[in-house]
Design an enzyme around this catalytic site. Sequence first.
Site, mmCIF file in Angstrom:
data_model
loop_
_atom_site.group_PDB
_atom_site.id
_atom_site.type_symbol
_atom_site.label_atom_id
_atom_site.label_comp_id
_atom_site.label_asym_id
_atom_site.label_seq_id
_atom_site.Cartn_x
_atom_site.Cartn_y
_atom_site.Cartn_z
ATOM 1 C CG ASP A 24 -4.254 3.009 8.439
ATOM 2 O OD1 ASP A 24 -4.593 1.749 7.492
ATOM 3 O OD2 ASP A 24 -3.680 3.814 8.896
ATOM 4 C CG ASP A 38 -0.412 1.584 6.102
ATOM 5 O OD1 ASP A 38 0.785 1.797 6.309
ATOM 6 O OD2 ASP A 38 -0.988 3.288 6.564
ATOM 7 C CD GLU A 90 -2.689 0.801 2.934
ATOM 8 O OE1 GLU A 90 -2.707 0.099 3.582
ATOM 9 O OE2 GLU A 90 -2.958 1.866 3.077
ATOM 10 C CG ASP A 138 -8.093 4.586 5.456
ATOM 11 O OD1 ASP A 138 -9.163 4.086 4.868
ATOM 12 O OD2 ASP A 138 -7.640 5.792 4.865
#
Length: 685
Positions: free
Chosen positions: A550, A548, A475, A552
């Site tokens: 998180d 990541d 990403e 997203d």
Amino acid sequence: MAEEKKNLVGENEIPAQEKEPELEVLNTDEEEKQLEKADSKYDAENIQVLEGLEAVRKRPGMYIGTTSSAGLHHLVWEIVDNAIDEALAGYCTEVAVILNPGDTITVIDDGRGIPVDVVKKSGLSGVETVYTVLHAGGKFGEGDVYKVSGGLHGVGASVVNALSEWCEVTVNKDGGVYYVKFQDGGKTVEHLSRIGDCDSNKNGTIVTFKPDPTIFTDSTRFDYQIIRDRMRQVAYLNRGIKIIVEDRREEEVVRESFCYEGGIKEYVLFINNHKKKIFDEVIYCEGSCIPPSSDGKEARVYVEAAMQYDDGYATNIFSFCNNVHTHEGGMHETGFRDAMRRIANNYAREYKFLKDGDDDFTFDDITEGLTCVLSIKHPNPQFEGQTKTKLGNSEVRRIVSQIVGEQFNRFLLENPRLARIIMEKIITAVNARLAARKAREDIRRKGGLELNTLPGKLADCSSKNPEECELFIVEGNSAGGSAKNGRNRETQAILPLRGKILNVEKAQIKRIFANAEIGNMITAIGGGIDPEFDVSKIRYHKVVIMTDADVDGSHIRVLFMTFFYRFMRPLITNGHVYIAQPPLYKVEYHGKQYYAYNDAQLENIKTTLKLKPGHPLQRYKGLGEMDADQLWDTTMDPERRRMLRVTLNDGIKAEQIFTDLMGDNVVPRKEFINANAKFVKNLDV
Ligand code: 1YM
């Protein structure tokens, strides 16, 4: 065969290295001698019996596949199978499965009760024979009895007994209550005896057993969800049978009951619940046939198929033989395909949906958006394939083709309005296929899909041996940069992708192919794409999604998985998809770095290093915060990293989850999120 997890697109937490082969537990010579001595007090028959059960204990894997969760639950299926057989024979209407405290389980049916009189051949009561003699499934050599359930291993109750710490059977039969108890892997501690009276019309069998923890070393705790899901499936596959599942292990007792008069017709509605249908009717076919080769024996094959079209692109065929999900397909599926292709094309020619000179519809055109449950019952199934879930009986192909063909044809003729809707749907699929081919060719012309024109953003590895090659899909460009610099250039390739990829669940095929990020990924992986996806051509045996830690990142992960699930499914089913696990925290102490991948580990580090509260610690917000060395050390180095392998345990549940989570319909998505939010450990908002 994936086995560990209850949630279906499970992320099995195993290290990226291959699983250790299961070790065979063999007794030492000394133990062997002692066993022999112990056995010598039994008569000849008993020695045979015990040797049989001892063989099961020595090599449980040969009988139940594995001694992990799948094997543990297999014990339950074996006992339930006997009850289902009794129901299919027409003597039993209700089956109950009860999870008790202390890792024991009880299965009850209201059938005739296992025979209690003495069996000549074994000299034992019927019940003891069934529970101690291997493969005493049938009626003790008095001719073949029709048994349909339990195809996968189909090993019988004696294997369950052999692998139990103890096992007891109570039979209510003709006014008497009979009881027998076995211990330590099937040794009879109380022979069958009449212990009381019961109502003479209250027949039935009650079995309780405790799996042996020395065999099932991982755990002997039954998983309610696994049992509940399977019992619901069995209830759908055998219409009219009532199955109750009850969990009595916690103070609050959970009880669910399943009974479907509509059988697999209702199953299809359940699977498609949240999808938009092109019409509400379920197409249902049913029939039976005695194959010519069965030399007069009653060897009838029963066939049932239920199908429904939705407005999507996916084809979902769930096939079963004797209640076993035949994941690898086989002759019944081939027969189904023959029928669908033949009938749809004949109808289209006859009613001019296809004109002279038009190509025939392909099977994929005909079944786009189709969900089908195909269930057959066969007295002598041949299970083949890697996971023994491919039906090999060649005579089944013609039988299924004939029964499904005849009734699908009748459906089209009797429902001209619906037939037209199906034909129009198929023609849309043909046009989409042609448009997609054109889009693919356009990409190819622009240098998109050819292997020799790999995407410019790909930093490929030097090895050309797919088995050792890994593709990291990363990403963001900055993390991509670190990954490129930190990797092992020989075996690790990096493909940085910008932001979110398209949600393929909602997008039209044409847009999917035109999407540059997706195009790059398809080209890099190298196996093409459904329907031509060829897993033997992939360039990397590990495709690692690195996002990541998180919200997203999770979203992007789900988008990738949706893409792989819809367009490269064998990549998942063959175990090539992984999820990287970057650390969440870094602690520096006396010039050394310590990484924690979850909160528990962080606490552990703090305690071990005796860190004062307030000691600085870095909470990683994204991969981009790590430099090349850190990324290698924590997330990419095969020697030290942790990765999750993505597995597919239950295609039906996966289908429902992807529809709910990624489809157009908002309500089921909200329901799913509400129901599962409690499983989320870290939520960054
Ligand atoms: C909770 C488990 O095992 N029920 C059960 C098993 C049998 C019968 C009835 C049965 C079968 C037959 C005749 C027959 C079995 N019997 C045998 C064997 N429930 C459970 N309920 N009478 C009763 O097949 O003809 C094996 S299973 F071999 F003894 F006949």
